[in-house]
Every structure is written in C-alpha cells, then in structure tokens.
Design a protein around this motif. Structure first.
Motif: not given
Length: 244
Positions: A221-244
């Motif tokens: 409704t407001y924020k994202g298919g994926m939502y992160n807040w206050g993450i110290h180390v955030n690693i995102l690798t080889n992912c597919v985001f579609m139609q969010n």
C-alpha cells in the motif's frame, strides 16, 4: 497449555534445557484447541524435539495455533504439514521462543492465521534458525503474513517458496526485526500483500543478505515489495524484482 499434548519438565529455571529427547512421528492433529498456548502441542524446558511426517489441521490457541515451544535446545521439523491453524496472538501454525536451534525442512504451511505476528511461523530469541525447502502459502497476520522472526542471532532461509501471504502492516511474506545475521537464498517471494514490504520487511538487522531470489508481483500500500530500515550491512545479489 497444549490442547492434546503437553511435554514439559517443570521445576527448571527459565531458559534452562533438560537433556531429554522427544520424538513425534507420523501423527495427525485435527481440531484441537487451547485457551492459552499450543492448540495441539505445548513443549517447554526439555532438550531436543523432533517432529516428523505429521499433519496439523484447524488447531487453535492464543499463541502457536498448532504448536507452542519454548526453552528448548533444538526443535527439528521434517516432512510435516500445517493447514488452517489459527492464533489470536502469534504464530498461526507455530510459535517458538528461547530456543538454541530450530530446523524446518520439507514442510508445507498454508492458510494459517495469526492476529498479531507470524501467520504461519512466529520465532523470537532463537540462536540458530534454518528453513529449507519449505512452502509457505496463503497465510495471514498483522505483521509477517508468512513468517515473523525477531530478536534472533542467525537465520538462514533457502530453497523456500513464500506465495500469496498477507500482512495488514509489515512484511507480507517475511517480517524480520533485530536479527544479527539474516540470509535468504535461492527462494521465491511472490504475490505478497502488506502496507510496507509486501514481499520482505527488514528492520534493525545487523547483517542482511538476499541472494538468488525472485521477488515478484508483491503489492504494498505504501512502501515497496521489499522494505529495509536501519540495516547495518545490506547485501543484495543476483535477485530478480518484477511487477512489484
């Protein structure tokens, strides 16, 4: 506690695990209820619990609609099915606290509901959590429609499908809060609904790694298919985001 089965070693101090092993095999639990915790099974203050090839259907409690577990050394669940269990607080299928190690392998959790945390699973204060090859579909809660994990050390989710889970507020598929190290790998999060983080919600995690995942068709409704807040180390690798 425990609509049908209570397994506990009373007289022990809080968070002290007695070296007892309990194994539950090839059993069916249907339409059991508890006014407190563990609609079918309540387990506490023992060492090791193994639940294998069991099915839990339409059980209900305040927390842990089917199973409530706390103060254990290990909790292992393999080849089990949870369908249409409900909790008025946390963990529509299962609620677990203060456990050294949890392992879920080859499981199906569908159409479970909780009014607060974790439509299927609510996990808190767990040292090591491993979720592998689990199907988590069509579950509902206020936060963590599929899974809620809070205040835990090491969490690994792999080869898992989370489909069409619904949260009223945070984390349609996964709601995570204050995890030391969280890894989600080779998994699918799709069709989730929530106000924030329809597929995945992470808050105040220290190290968070999402890799080789499909995050598709989640609707926030407001924020994202994926939502992160206050993450110290955030690693995102080889992912597919579609139609969010």
């Amino acid at each position: 506690h425990g609509g049908i089965l209570l397994i506990s070693k009373y007289g022990t101090a809080d968070h002290q695990h007695v070296n007892i092993t309990c194994t539950i095999l090839r059993s069916l639990f249907v339409n059991n209820t508890s006014d407190t915790q563990g609609g079918a099974i309540y387990i506490s203050n023992i060492g090791h619990v193994i639940i294998k090839q069991c099915k839990f259907v339409q059980n209900g409690a305040t927390s842990g609609g089917a199973i409530y577990a706390e103060n254990l050394t290990t909790l292992v669940q393999v080849d089990s099915i949870f369908v249409a269990n409900s909790a008025t607080k946390n963990g529509g299928a299962l609620s677990a606290k203060y456990i050294m190690q949890i392992v879920f392998i080859n499981m199906s959790l569908a159409e479970n509901t909780a009014e607060q945390l974790g439509g299927a699973l609510s996990l808190e204060f767990v040292r090591h959590t491993r979720i592998k090859n689990v199907s988590i579909n069509n579950n509902k809660a206020a936060n963590g429609g599929g899974v809620s994990i809070k205040h835990s050390s090491f969490v690994n989710v792999s080869q898992t499908i989370l489909h069409s889970n619904v949260a009223q507020t945070y984390g349609g598929s996964i709601y995570s809060l204050k995890i030391q190290k969280l890894n989600v790998d080779n998994s699918q999060l799709f069709g989730g609904l929530a106000d924030d983080g329809a597929g995945f919600y992470g808050e105040d995690n220290v190290v968070q790694s999402i890799s080789n995942c499909l995050i598709i068709n989640n609707n926030a409704t407001y924020k994202g298919g994926m939502y992160n807040w206050g993450i110290h180390v955030n690693i995102l690798t080889n992912c597919v985001f579609m139609q969010n």
